[in-house]
Design a protein around this motif. Structure first.
Motif, PDB file in Angstrom:
ATOM      1  N   LEU A 244      34.999  79.092  64.628  1.00  0.00           N
ATOM      2  CA  LEU A 244      35.245  79.159  66.073  1.00  0.00           C
ATOM      3  C   LEU A 244      36.587  78.532  66.417  1.00  0.00           C
ATOM      4  O   LEU A 244      36.860  77.384  66.081  1.00  0.00           O
ATOM      5  CB  LEU A 244      34.142  78.422  66.837  1.00  0.00           C
ATOM      6  CG  LEU A 244      34.329  78.336  68.361  1.00  0.00           C
ATOM      7  CD1 LEU A 244      34.128  79.710  68.998  1.00  0.00           C
ATOM      8  CD2 LEU A 244      33.391  77.315  68.979  1.00  0.00           C
ATOM      9  N   ASP A 245      37.421  79.302  67.125  1.00  0.00           N
ATOM     10  CA  ASP A 245      38.586  78.757  67.814  1.00  0.00           C
ATOM     11  C   ASP A 245      38.178  78.578  69.271  1.00  0.00           C
ATOM     12  O   ASP A 245      37.833  79.545  69.948  1.00  0.00           O
ATOM     13  CB  ASP A 245      39.777  79.718  67.716  1.00  0.00           C
ATOM     14  CG  ASP A 245      40.380  79.747  66.326  1.00  0.00           C
ATOM     15  OD1 ASP A 245      40.594  78.666  65.760  1.00  0.00           O
ATOM     16  OD2 ASP A 245      40.640  80.857  65.801  1.00  0.00           O
ATOM     17  N   TYR A 246      38.205  77.361  69.756  1.00  0.00           N
ATOM     18  CA  TYR A 246      37.724  77.103  71.107  1.00  0.00           C
ATOM     19  C   TYR A 246      38.855  76.603  71.990  1.00  0.00           C
ATOM     20  O   TYR A 246      39.833  76.025  71.521  1.00  0.00           O
ATOM     21  CB  TYR A 246      36.584  76.080  71.093  1.00  0.00           C
ATOM     22  CG  TYR A 246      37.016  74.670  70.757  1.00  0.00           C
ATOM     23  CD1 TYR A 246      37.298  73.751  71.759  1.00  0.00           C
ATOM     24  CD2 TYR A 246      37.161  74.262  69.433  1.00  0.00           C
ATOM     25  CE1 TYR A 246      37.716  72.466  71.454  1.00  0.00           C
ATOM     26  CE2 TYR A 246      37.582  72.976  69.119  1.00  0.00           C
ATOM     27  CZ  TYR A 246      37.853  72.085  70.128  1.00  0.00           C
ATOM     28  OH  TYR A 246      38.280  70.825  69.833  1.00  0.00           O
ATOM     29  N   LEU A 247      38.704  76.845  73.283  1.00  0.00           N
ATOM     30  CA  LEU A 247      39.665  76.351  74.262  1.00  0.00           C
ATOM     31  C   LEU A 247      39.110  75.181  75.054  1.00  0.00           C
ATOM     32  O   LEU A 247      39.836  74.260  75.414  1.00  0.00           O
ATOM     33  CB  LEU A 247      40.079  77.482  75.215  1.00  0.00           C
ATOM     34  CG  LEU A 247      40.849  78.647  74.599  1.00  0.00           C
ATOM     35  CD1 LEU A 247      41.102  79.737  75.644  1.00  0.00           C
ATOM     36  CD2 LEU A 247      42.167  78.167  74.000  1.00  0.00           C
ATOM     37  N   THR A 248      37.826  75.213  75.360  1.00  0.00           N
ATOM     38  CA  THR A 248      37.201  74.164  76.166  1.00  0.00           C
ATOM     39  C   THR A 248      35.920  73.699  75.493  1.00  0.00           C
ATOM     40  O   THR A 248      35.341  74.427  74.673  1.00  0.00           O
ATOM     41  CB  THR A 248      36.855  74.688  77.575  1.00  0.00           C
ATOM     42  OG1 THR A 248      35.782  75.649  77.464  1.00  0.00           O
ATOM     43  CG2 THR A 248      38.058  75.345  78.232  1.00  0.00           C
ATOM     44  N   PRO A 249      35.436  72.494  75.823  1.00  0.00           N
ATOM     45  CA  PRO A 249      34.151  72.050  75.283  1.00  0.00           C
ATOM     46  C   PRO A 249      33.016  73.022  75.588  1.00  0.00           C
ATOM     47  O   PRO A 249      32.081  73.157  74.798  1.00  0.00           O
ATOM     48  CB  PRO A 249      33.939  70.696  75.969  1.00  0.00           C
ATOM     49  CG  PRO A 249      35.315  70.208  76.276  1.00  0.00           C
ATOM     50  CD  PRO A 249      36.095  71.436  76.612  1.00  0.00           C
ATOM     51  N   ARG A 250      33.103  73.710  76.722  1.00  0.00           N
ATOM     52  CA  ARG A 250      32.061  74.669  77.074  1.00  0.00           C
ATOM     53  C   ARG A 250      31.961  75.791  76.036  1.00  0.00           C
ATOM     54  O   ARG A 250      30.872  76.300  75.765  1.00  0.00           O
ATOM     55  CB  ARG A 250      32.346  75.258  78.466  1.00  0.00           C
ATOM     56  CG  ARG A 250      31.301  76.259  78.952  1.00  0.00           C
ATOM     57  CD  ARG A 250      29.922  75.635  79.030  1.00  0.00           C
ATOM     58  NE  ARG A 250      28.892  76.629  79.346  1.00  0.00           N
ATOM     59  CZ  ARG A 250      27.599  76.452  79.127  1.00  0.00           C
ATOM     60  NH1 ARG A 250      27.166  75.314  78.595  1.00  0.00           N
ATOM     61  NH2 ARG A 250      26.741  77.391  79.438  1.00  0.00           N
ATOM     62  N   ASP A 251      33.100  76.168  75.424  1.00  0.00           N
ATOM     63  CA  ASP A 251      33.079  77.186  74.370  1.00  0.00           C
ATOM     64  C   ASP A 251      32.220  76.722  73.191  1.00  0.00           C
ATOM     65  O   ASP A 251      31.511  77.526  72.574  1.00  0.00           O
ATOM     66  CB  ASP A 251      34.495  77.477  73.880  1.00  0.00           C
ATOM     67  CG  ASP A 251      35.378  78.072  74.959  1.00  0.00           C
ATOM     68  OD1 ASP A 251      34.840  78.717  75.882  1.00  0.00           O
ATOM     69  OD2 ASP A 251      36.608  77.879  74.882  1.00  0.00           O
ATOM     70  N   VAL A 252      32.305  75.431  72.864  1.00  0.00           N
ATOM     71  CA  VAL A 252      31.502  74.891  71.762  1.00  0.00           C
ATOM     72  C   VAL A 252      30.021  74.898  72.133  1.00  0.00           C
ATOM     73  O   VAL A 252      29.166  75.295  71.325  1.00  0.00           O
ATOM     74  CB  VAL A 252      31.974  73.463  71.412  1.00  0.00           C
ATOM     75  CG1 VAL A 252      31.105  72.862  70.309  1.00  0.00           C
ATOM     76  CG2 VAL A 252      33.437  73.469  70.990  1.00  0.00           C
ATOM     77  N   VAL A 253      29.704  74.476  73.354  1.00  0.00           N
ATOM     78  CA  VAL A 253      28.313  74.466  73.803  1.00  0.00           C
ATOM     79  C   VAL A 253      27.723  75.869  73.719  1.00  0.00           C
ATOM     80  O   VAL A 253      26.608  76.068  73.209  1.00  0.00           O
ATOM     81  CB  VAL A 253      28.218  73.929  75.247  1.00  0.00           C
ATOM     82  CG1 VAL A 253      26.780  74.011  75.753  1.00  0.00           C
ATOM     83  CG2 VAL A 253      28.716  72.488  75.315  1.00  0.00           C
ATOM     84  N   LYS A 254      28.463  76.863  74.192  1.00  0.00           N
ATOM     85  CA  LYS A 254      27.968  78.249  74.182  1.00  0.00           C
ATOM     86  C   LYS A 254      27.788  78.756  72.763  1.00  0.00           C
ATOM     87  O   LYS A 254      26.821  79.463  72.465  1.00  0.00           O
ATOM     88  CB  LYS A 254      28.936  79.136  74.951  1.00  0.00           C
ATOM     89  CG  LYS A 254      28.933  78.871  76.467  1.00  0.00           C
ATOM     90  CD  LYS A 254      30.134  79.492  77.154  1.00  0.00           C
ATOM     91  CE  LYS A 254      30.174  80.991  77.022  1.00  0.00           C
ATOM     92  NZ  LYS A 254      31.328  81.566  77.781  1.00  0.00           N
ATOM     93  N   ALA A 255      28.720  78.394  71.855  1.00  0.00           N
ATOM     94  CA  ALA A 255      28.607  78.856  70.467  1.00  0.00           C
ATOM     95  C   ALA A 255      27.396  78.236  69.777  1.00  0.00           C
ATOM     96  O   ALA A 255      26.723  78.896  68.972  1.00  0.00           O
ATOM     97  CB  ALA A 255      29.881  78.509  69.695  1.00  0.00           C
ATOM     98  N   VAL A 256      27.120  76.958  70.060  1.00  0.00           N
ATOM     99  CA  VAL A 256      25.933  76.313  69.485  1.00  0.00           C
ATOM    100  C   VAL A 256      24.681  77.070  69.908  1.00  0.00           C
ATOM    101  O   VAL A 256      23.783  77.334  69.096  1.00  0.00           O
ATOM    102  CB  VAL A 256      25.856  74.838  69.925  1.00  0.00           C
ATOM    103  CG1 VAL A 256      24.486  74.241  69.581  1.00  0.00           C
ATOM    104  CG2 VAL A 256      26.960  74.021  69.250  1.00  0.00           C
ATOM    105  N   GLU A 257      24.614  77.451  71.177  1.00  0.00           N
ATOM    106  CA  GLU A 257      23.434  78.178  71.671  1.00  0.00           C
ATOM    107  C   GLU A 257      23.373  79.575  71.070  1.00  0.00           C
ATOM    108  O   GLU A 257      22.306  80.019  70.614  1.00  0.00           O
ATOM    109  CB  GLU A 257      23.496  78.267  73.201  1.00  0.00           C
ATOM    110  CG  GLU A 257      23.365  76.937  73.923  1.00  0.00           C
ATOM    111  CD  GLU A 257      23.379  77.106  75.430  1.00  0.00           C
ATOM    112  OE1 GLU A 257      22.299  77.353  76.009  1.00  0.00           O
ATOM    113  OE2 GLU A 257      24.470  77.012  76.024  1.00  0.00           O
TER     114      GLU A 257
END
Length: 521
Positions: A244-257
């Motif tokens: 995952l290349d993420y821009l915001t912490p929300r991107d990480v949260v969504k990827a975990v889900e």
């Protein structure tokens, strides 16, 4: 599988055989590869490297986001007998040019938008530039610029896949150069062998207790040893790596889900951001791992409250020895600032200046011995001689050890605790002060979000203490009162600079050099 593999030094590309053939191994760039497909793609990429004239010992650089090619190259280059040189995609052309020249890369695989930023002379003679196509509309988009043809558009039929690799090679053969900035001078290329990478993957998979059912979200740069090991240790356990290349912490949260992630690795600044994000009441996370800097006690408490069902692994490492210690997650609630003890296949000693062992409670230099010790710095014998020296006489491994320059102390409980870097110690009023100790005291007040402490020249004290903090400057008076309660007079900051954000290095750590340059006058 881990028991069968043990700590034997083997070819790193054989990690493609650690999972069930039909089990998912990699999710990246909109693709999902099984272990059978992972093997096919690694073989094809290795065969392509050979077709491009790459020979054993040649350096192959990648300057890519988390494309499939970026994920496969740590296995494909060694299979072709080459040495992989991953370049952090966050670096700019000047740093890239230095790494290409210093490593003597024969090939650079990148994307068109990055190739277009390179200027004449950035790519040394004898180094070709080829393009990795963008990922299904994600990430970088092409634009006019330099570079050769995309990998997928090279003329002629596909070269034969390289399944067996070149003739049997020693586990000591070079497999990767990882460039680390260090605290002074130009970046250094740390030389990692097949055995270093293999043993590191097995060690981490073992102490994290990874299984084929685990899914690791790979958010850290692959040019970072800790980031690359997200892939290798997951594959050693037969699990699935999700890039995952993420821009915001929300991107990480969504990827975990979305991907039902069980394992998430981070560095302290990322954990701070994630701890402030909005998470669902329950997640699939089973383990959180931290390296690249010490967690503060308030951040440990916050993560434990936010993810009560997940084990939190505090770890200490350095690129020259990959990883040195980890703390059993069962101990972190009672010992939140400890870095634990040696990982499997490593020996960690705490020694005095003369190499003799320190006693409990006595600070000393951390020395790492054993098969995870790298081979030194690429074409840099002077700096290699400083960091890579004969192991202390008490070592059961002997040979060459990494003398970290870090000061640690082993408590009566047997656990190691980080004290500070020798080259970052503040010398004020005749006292040696650890910036880490000050930073932990500041963080414990809860009045700042992040902080860095430095020594700056002072005509009376030798060095005065400067704090650079992220938070509300209106809290300075309250912060100073709290520090006066917690720290002796010689550890009080002379000046506090308040910023809305602290600069980051390419690995996501606080960029101390930038802060020192801007605010340390």
């Amino acid at each position: 599988m881990l028991q069968e593999l043990g700590g034997e030094a083997q070819r790193i590309d054989r990690l493609t055989g650690c999972g069930a053939p039909d089990a998912p191994a990699l999710i990246a760039g909109g693709e999902t590869l099984t272990y059978a497909e992972l093997e096919e793609r690694v073989a094809a990429l290795a065969g392509w490297l050979v077709s491009q004239g790459v020979t054993p010992g040649d350096r192959v650089a990648t300057w890519l986001p988390k494309t499939v090619t970026a994920c496969l190259m740590p296995l494909a280059a060694p299979r072709a007998g080459a040495v992989h040189v991953p370049i952090n995609p966050a670096l700019k052309r000047a740093q890239v040019a230095y790494i290409l020249t210093d490593s003597g890369a024969r090939l650079l695989v990148t994307q068109e938008i990055r190739a277009g930023t390179l200027e004449p002379g950035d790519v040394p003679g004898g180094c070709r530039v080829l393009l990795d196509p963008p990922r299904n509309g994600e990430g970088d988009q092409p634009k006019a610029g330099g570079g050769g043809p995309p990998l997928a558009q090279l003329a002629g039929p596909p070269p034969p896949p390289l399944r067996g690799g070149p003739p049997p090679r020693s586990g000591e053969d070079l497999a990767a150069l990882l460039y680390t900035s260090g605290s002074t001078g130009r970046p250094k290329g740390v030389m990692l062998s097949q055995a270093n990478l293999w043993v590191g993957a097995i060690s981490v998979a073992r102490y994290l207790q990874l299984t084929p059912e685990d899914r690791t979200l790979c958010v850290l740069p692959f040019a970072f040893d800790y980031g690359q090991n997200q892939l290798l240790s997951t594959w050693a356990a037969g699990g699935c790596a999700v890039a995952l290349d993420y821009l915001t912490p929300r991107d990480v949260v969504k990827a975990v889900e979305r991907h039902r992630i069980t394992t998430l690795a981070g560095v302290p600044p990322l954990w701070l951001q994630l701890s402030e994000a909005s998470w669902p009441e329950t997640t699939t996370l089973r383990r959180l791992t931290n390296s690249g800097g010490a967690l503060t006690e308030p951040l440990v408490r916050r993560l434990r409250a936010l993810f009560p069902a997940a084990d939190l692994y505090a770890m200490y490492g350095l690129t020259e020895a990959f990883r040195s210690t980890y703390l059993d997650p069962k101990l972190i609630d009672d010992h939140p600032t400890a870095i634990g003890d040696a990982i499997p296949f490593a020996e960690v000693l705490v020694v005095r200046a003369d190499g003799s062992l320190c006693g409990p409670g006595e600070p000393g230099e951390l020395v790492h011995c054993g098969p995870l010790v790298a081979q030194g710095y690429w074409q840099d014998p002077e700096r290699t001689a400083v960091r890579f020296r004969p192991a202390p006489s008490a070592s059961r491994y002997g040979g060459t050890a990494v003398w970290s320059g870090d000061t640690v102390v082993r408590g009566a409980d047997g656990l190691l605790r980080f004290v500070g870097r020798a080259d970052e110690m503040i010398k004020t009023s005749g006292n040696r002060v650890s910036p880490t100790e000050i930073e932990e005291a500041v963080a414990a007040t809860g009045l700042v979000l992040e902080v860095a402490a430095f020594g700056v020249p002072d005509p009376k004290l030798g060095q005065a203490i400067l704090l650079v903090a992220r938070g509300d400057g209106k809290a300075e008076g309250e912060l100073r009162m709290a520090l006066k309660r917690e720290l002796p007079g010689f550890m009080q900051p002379g000046r506090i600079v308040w910023l809305d954000a602290l600069p980051r290095s390419p690995n996501g750590k606080i960029d101390r050099n930038a802060l020192r340059a801007e605010h340390g006058a």
